[in-house]
Each structure stands twice: as C-alpha cells, then as structure tokens.
Enzyme design. Structure first.
Site, PDB file in Angstrom:
ATOM      1  N   GLU A 162      22.638 -23.819 -50.988  1.00 35.47           N
ATOM      2  CA  GLU A 162      21.238 -23.430 -51.186  1.00 35.47           C
ATOM      3  C   GLU A 162      20.758 -23.580 -52.631  1.00 35.47           C
ATOM      4  OE1 GLU A 162      21.059 -20.483 -47.320  1.00 35.47           O
ATOM      5  OE2 GLU A 162      21.037 -19.565 -49.306  1.00 35.47           O
ATOM      6  N   GLU A 214      24.177 -23.673 -41.802  1.00 32.95           N
ATOM      7  CA  GLU A 214      24.080 -22.201 -41.830  1.00 32.95           C
ATOM      8  C   GLU A 214      22.766 -21.716 -41.266  1.00 32.95           C
ATOM      9  OE1 GLU A 214      24.822 -20.042 -45.593  1.00 32.95           O
ATOM     10  OE2 GLU A 214      23.229 -18.676 -44.951  1.00 32.95           O
TER      11      GLU A 214
END
Length: 399
Positions: free
Chosen positions: A156, A244
């Site tokens: 991320e 995810e």
C-alpha cells in the site's frame, strides 16, 4: 420476465417463491488463468493465538470442512524474530502444497528519509540497496526451506498510515522497477499493491516498457477504486492479483457478499488470484477459535474446487441478475459456481455449449448449511437444471 409461483424448493425446503433463469456456458471460450486463493499471516492480530498445524490443515486442505487455499502472504519483516515466525508459517503452507509470497510494510529504517519504519519515504540513494534487500530476503527464505513465489516492492504505497509504512508516488515506483527491478533475480516481482485499485497509478508503471519488463505480477487491494479490469495489464500479458481485502462484518449477508466480490474479481476485472486478509481472525476464514467460519466455507466454494491453472470459461448473461454464475475448467473437468443472492428460489438452467457434461455433484451453502454435498446429478443433452435456494451459493463439480 418469469412469473413467480409458490412451490416447494426441492433442494432446500422454505417459503420462498420459485422463479426460473437460464444461462449458457461456452466450453471453448477461454478467459484468464486462475492462480488461486489465499490469506495472510502478517503481524499478530489482537486476541488471536498463533496458527497451529491443525489450523493450517483447515486453511490449506481441500477435504470436507477445509477451505482449500493454495497461497500464503507473509510480511518481509526487518527483525529476526518476526522473520522466524513467518518462515515457520511459510514452511507449513508449502508442506501443504501452497505457494508463498512476501510483502514489505516498510524498507529498513536506515534506508528511509525519517530513519523510522513508520511513515517516511525511501531515500533515493538507497534504491539499489533496497532492491538487494528484497532479493536477499528471497534468498534467505529459499536457503531455509521456504522458496518464495514472489516478493512485493511495498504494501500500500499510496497512503500514509500511523503504523509501519512507506509512501511511494507512481513515478517513484515506476523508476524503481525500471532502474532496479532487474536486480531481483531470486523470485518474481510484484507491484504496486495499492490500497486503492488506482488505474492512473498502475498505468504510469505499465506505460513504461522498461518498468513493465521487470514486473511479473500486478498486485492491487480493494479499499477503493472499484473492481475493474486494467486494460493495459491485459494487453501486456501481466497477471493481476487481488492481494488483500477484508470485511469485519460477519453477518450471513456480509459473508455472501465476499462470494459476490470473488465473482466480480474474476468475471469483471479478470483477476488471476484472490487473497483474503487474515486467515485466522473473527472475520477471517477460520475464527479465533481455529474453526472454519461461514466466510471460510463460502470462500471454499471457489478455493476447494477451482485449482491452480484452471481456466475461466465465458458465459452469457444470466436471465436473472440476482443469480451470478461463473464457470471454470480444471483440465477437462468443469466447475460452476452459482450465487443466488436474491429472495427467490431460482430454478436455474445451465446450458453447456461446445462441452460435453454428463454428471455433476452439487455442494450447497445457505445460512444453515456449510458446503453440503448433494447426490450426483445426471445431465441430459448437456443441460443442468437445479433449484438454487434463496440466499445460497452452490458449486457444481463435474464427475
């Protein structure tokens, strides 16, 4: 329009009305390759004990009462203690036939602008050292009996959390891949694993041929940006993995929505893999008591029966939009997953075109059933008819 008429559902007696629907499955319309399904073991969730061997069996086994995963996501930790924990988990997954990939939450502190694992950015003159760090981790895992399928550049990179992390712009990620990606030779390279499925960020990377050449797998998360296909990734032959996502709600509707999300990832975005967040958590695939959850059983409708290397098959639009159907081929055997998220029982007709199917076994999950195996069904003229209970997921496995 189909008329609704009151009749007893032969598969799951209830008071819902029954309607009809029809769909065609094209046996020779090959879509993407499915690499599989997985979960993560990174960090230590609150009030959750370490995974046991029996719990790994439940997550990575494909027998009744097991989820059927084939992929584990671990963290590239900067400390030896966590590396040992993740190494042990990786070994247990590999022993059960799974592949393992690793994502870093931050480069080592001494490679960052703020000398901290929390916030900050990679120092420009540390890029080469960081590429070596990632490759060295893959070598470490292989030397200790747990070879990796891939490593990611950064978890991320497109947001700055209050915990371990590191921000990268799209241009910084592109330039790292272009200038240093080739140094990662011990395994495949995954990027950018965005928190949002941001196509502008991704296309900044893929539009650069030199950067794209060093990228093996495009990773993304689903906390924004929508479930959409990246046309440039498809054009350049890059696999796209959803690495995810989570939903902390555990209602039956929320769990069924996870099945809808998997369906959309494969049929709308043409993703190649689906990785849930924590394997063991109250909202995970097994609960904090180590027992398979309703969400785990629902994910198993895909993961137990759609094997690595399966090909998704093309379908027509179903005549009812409250029943979502996707089709796959393991070798020569077909697997059909039907999600009836509506309030009606649906007498579903599935027509197999350019494919001979004579017998399937149904597996049914409702609010009161968990992947319950039914009797084998014999097809006539390659047509399957089955009444899908309202609010259910049914997987049909060719015999």
């Amino acid at each position: 329009m189909f008329s609704c008429k009151k009749e007893k559902n032969k598969n799951n007696a209830n008071n819902a009305a029954t309607v009809e629907a029809s769909i065609n499955i094209s046996g020779n319309d090959n879509k993407q390759v499915i690499q599989g399904f997985g979960c993560a073991t990174v960090f230590a969730p609150p009030n959750t004990s370490a995974l046991t061997s029996e719990e790994f069996d439940r997550l990575f086994g494909s027998a009744n009462g097991q989820v059927g995963l084939n992929t584990l996501r671990i963290r590239i930790a900067t400390d030896d203690a966590w590396r040992a924990i993740e190494l042990n988990y990786a070994k247990m997954a590999i022993q059960r036939g799974a592949k393992v990939f690793a994502s870093p939450w931050s480069p080592p502190a001494n490679m960052k602008t703020n000398n901290s694992l929390i916030k900050g950015k990679l120092l420009p003159d540390s890029a080469a050292a960081y590429a070596k760090y990632l490759n060295d981790f893959a070598v470490y895992m292989a030397n200790n009996g747990a070879p990796l399928y891939g490593v990611s550049v950064q978890n991320e990179p497109d947001w700055e959390p209050s915990y371990e992390g590191c921000v990268w712009t799209a241009i910084e990620m592109r330039d790292f891949l272009k200038n240093h990606g080739a140094a990662i030779t011990a395994t495949r390279l995954i990027a950018p694993e965005l928190v949002n499925n941001n196509q502008t960020y991704v296309n900044t990377i893929l539009s650069d041929d030199a950067a794209a050449a060093n990228l093996d797998i495009l990773g993304t998360h689903l906390y924004g940006g929508g479930i959409i296909e990246n046309a440039l990734a498809t054009a350049k032959g890059k696999e796209v993995w959803m690495t995810e996502h989570l939903d902390t709600l555990t209602t039956y509707t929320a769990n069924l929505n996870t099945a809808i999300e998997i369906h959309d990832c494969f049929t709308k975005a043409n993703f190649n893999a689906y990785i849930w967040w924590y394997g063991k958590r109250f909202y995970g695939l097994i609960g904090q008591d180590g027992i398979v959850t309703k969400r785990g059983y629902i994910v198993s409708h895909f993961a137990r029966f759609i094997k690595q290397g399966a090909i998704r098959l093309g379908t027509s639009a179903n005549t009812r939009n409250d029943v979502l159907i996707s089709a796959y081929r393991n070798g020569t055997k077909k697997v059909i997953v039907a999600i009836n998220w509506g309030v009606y029982n649906v007498k579903q007709k599935i027509n197999f075109q350019s494919a001979a199917v004579t017998s399937v076994i149904p597996y049914v999950t409702t609010s009161s059933k968990n992947v319950e195996q039914g009797a084998a069904l014999t097809l006539e003229n390659n047509v399957l008819e089955y009444t899908l209970p309202a609010g259910s997921i049914v997987t049909f496995v060719e015999q």
